[in-house]
Design an enzyme around this catalytic site. Structure first.
Site, mmCIF file in Angstrom:
data_model
loop_
_atom_site.group_PDB
_atom_site.id
_atom_site.type_symbol
_atom_site.label_atom_id
_atom_site.label_comp_id
_atom_site.label_asym_id
_atom_site.label_seq_id
_atom_site.Cartn_x
_atom_site.Cartn_y
_atom_site.Cartn_z
ATOM 1 C CG HIS A 98 -2.297 0.366 0.867
ATOM 2 N ND1 HIS A 98 -3.625 0.684 1.784
ATOM 3 C CD2 HIS A 98 -2.693 1.501 0.070
ATOM 4 C CE1 HIS A 98 -4.204 1.178 1.607
ATOM 5 N NE2 HIS A 98 -3.802 1.846 0.149
ATOM 6 C CG ASP A 125 -5.807 -0.338 4.658
ATOM 7 O OD1 ASP A 125 -5.754 -1.457 5.139
ATOM 8 O OD2 ASP A 125 -4.709 0.208 4.331
ATOM 9 C CG HIS A 127 -3.445 -2.622 8.803
ATOM 10 N ND1 HIS A 127 -4.211 -2.769 8.222
ATOM 11 C CD2 HIS A 127 -3.499 -2.948 9.647
ATOM 12 C CE1 HIS A 127 -3.519 -4.581 8.695
ATOM 13 N NE2 HIS A 127 -3.979 -4.381 9.976
ATOM 14 C CG ASP A 129 -1.971 2.074 5.207
ATOM 15 O OD1 ASP A 129 -1.653 1.246 6.465
ATOM 16 O OD2 ASP A 129 -2.214 1.562 4.375
ATOM 17 C CG HIS A 142 3.283 -2.171 4.411
ATOM 18 N ND1 HIS A 142 2.144 -3.150 4.581
ATOM 19 C CD2 HIS A 142 3.850 -2.218 5.789
ATOM 20 C CE1 HIS A 142 2.395 -4.070 5.349
ATOM 21 N NE2 HIS A 142 3.102 -3.284 6.309
ATOM 22 C CG ASP A 229 -5.133 -3.238 2.237
ATOM 23 O OD1 ASP A 229 -5.444 -3.782 1.979
ATOM 24 O OD2 ASP A 229 -3.959 -3.015 3.041
ATOM 25 C CG ASP A 231 -5.470 -5.003 4.734
ATOM 26 O OD1 ASP A 231 -6.138 -4.387 4.710
ATOM 27 O OD2 ASP A 231 -4.546 -4.889 5.523
ATOM 28 C CD GLU A 274 0.089 -4.634 1.658
ATOM 29 O OE1 GLU A 274 0.376 -5.452 1.304
ATOM 30 O OE2 GLU A 274 0.163 -3.410 1.721
#
Length: 302
Positions: A98, A125, A127, A129, A142, A229, A231, A274
């Protein structure tokens, strides 16, 4: 119908687990180009941005590992994606980790700036980030690109394209967040960005959350860049990611988000990042990425 440019970024320098450099190939094998062409779009694959491998470089500063190499890749991506925007095309950037968003979002921001308006950003996402070299526990870049896009460190990424910040907190929305470092929580709270966690999605519903995100990111902006992302999705449907976190979007929630974004007609660029084939099962995460791209570009149930 849209003119779409596919841009692969086999960037495998920003994370702690190897394999995302194969993500662009996996998503192509999953038929992203064919799916988009079937919708009537004109699709041009622009190939991959040249990216070094960790084995050929020194990690450098342990608080922002490989940041110089990542900066160079992001500058190359910035130039390529900006050319796509200038040609009237819709860039879909396939990663790769990412950290590439420091280049792709910067290109969209410059394109918006040329129209005299800011860019809206929806960051989908697990997360945030938004770590910086001062807050990171791993040194993995990332986990830092959104902080850089908002004008924070790492400075090498914040200055991709020659200026900062790329986006304003008031036009930035995080969706699907469920795994933040303790110090990162403080950064997110202080930043002024809008955040919809998985708890918000559970309580309000995915449709309501994405509609609110579009309203916030689209208000008085030149358009919305969506940085997705994989994830953010539950590992049950997206096992092939470097940092899986249980409790993410299910299959229909992910597709509904993309379908609502498509209906809004405000997206000007899309990142799909990702995807890690080393950790995947029968390429199912790459297939999901290709399917989500189709939903974002107009595929309808009926």
């Amino acid at each position: 119908m849209a003119h779409i440019h596919l841009i692969g970024v086999p960037l495998d320098l920003g994370g702690g687990r190897r394999g995302v450099d194969m993500g662009p190939s996996a998503v192509r094998i999953a038929g992203i180009g064919t799916r988009l062409t079937a919708l009537g779009h004109h699709v041009q694959d622009r190939g991959d941005i040249l990216t070094p491998t960790p084995e050929t470089r020194e990690a450098g500063d342990p608080k922002k590992r490989y940041v110089r190499e990542i900066h160079d890749v992001c500058e190359a991506l910035y130039a390529q994606a900006l050319d796509s925007h200038a040609a009237g095309a819709f860039p879909i950037v396939i990663g790769g980790d990412h950290s590439l968003a420091a280049g792709s979002v910067a290109a969209s921001a410059t394109h918006a700036k040329r129209q005299g308006r800011p860019l809206g950003l929806i960051w989908v996402d697990a997360h945030a980030d938004m770590n910086t070299p001062a807050t990171t526990g791993s040194g993995n870049v990332h986990g830092m690109p959104l902080a850089a896009l908002l004008g924070e460190d790492p400075r090498e990424l914040a200055l991709v394209g020659g200026y900062q910040p790329k986006v304003a907190p008031g036009h930035t929305v995080l969706v699907g967040i469920r795994n933040l470092d303790e110090r990162e929580k403080e950064e997110v709270r202080a930043s002024g960005v809008h955040v919809f966690t998985m708890k918000d999605i559970d309580r309000q519903g995915a449709a309501s959350v994405i509609e609110q995100a579009i309203e916030i990111a689209g208000r008085d902006t030149a358009g919305i860049h969506v940085s997705f992302d994989l994830d953010v999705c539950d590992p049950a449907i997206a096992p092939g990611v470097g940092t899986p976190v249980r409790g993410g979007l299910n299959y229909r929630e992910a597709h509904m988000a993309m379908e609502i974004l498509s209906d809004a007609r405000r997206i000007i660029a899309l990142d799909l990042v990702e995807v890690n084939p080393v950790l995947d099962h029968q390429n199912m995460t790459a297939v999901l990425a290709a399917e989500l791209a189709a939903s974002a570009l107009g595929q309808k149930i009926l």
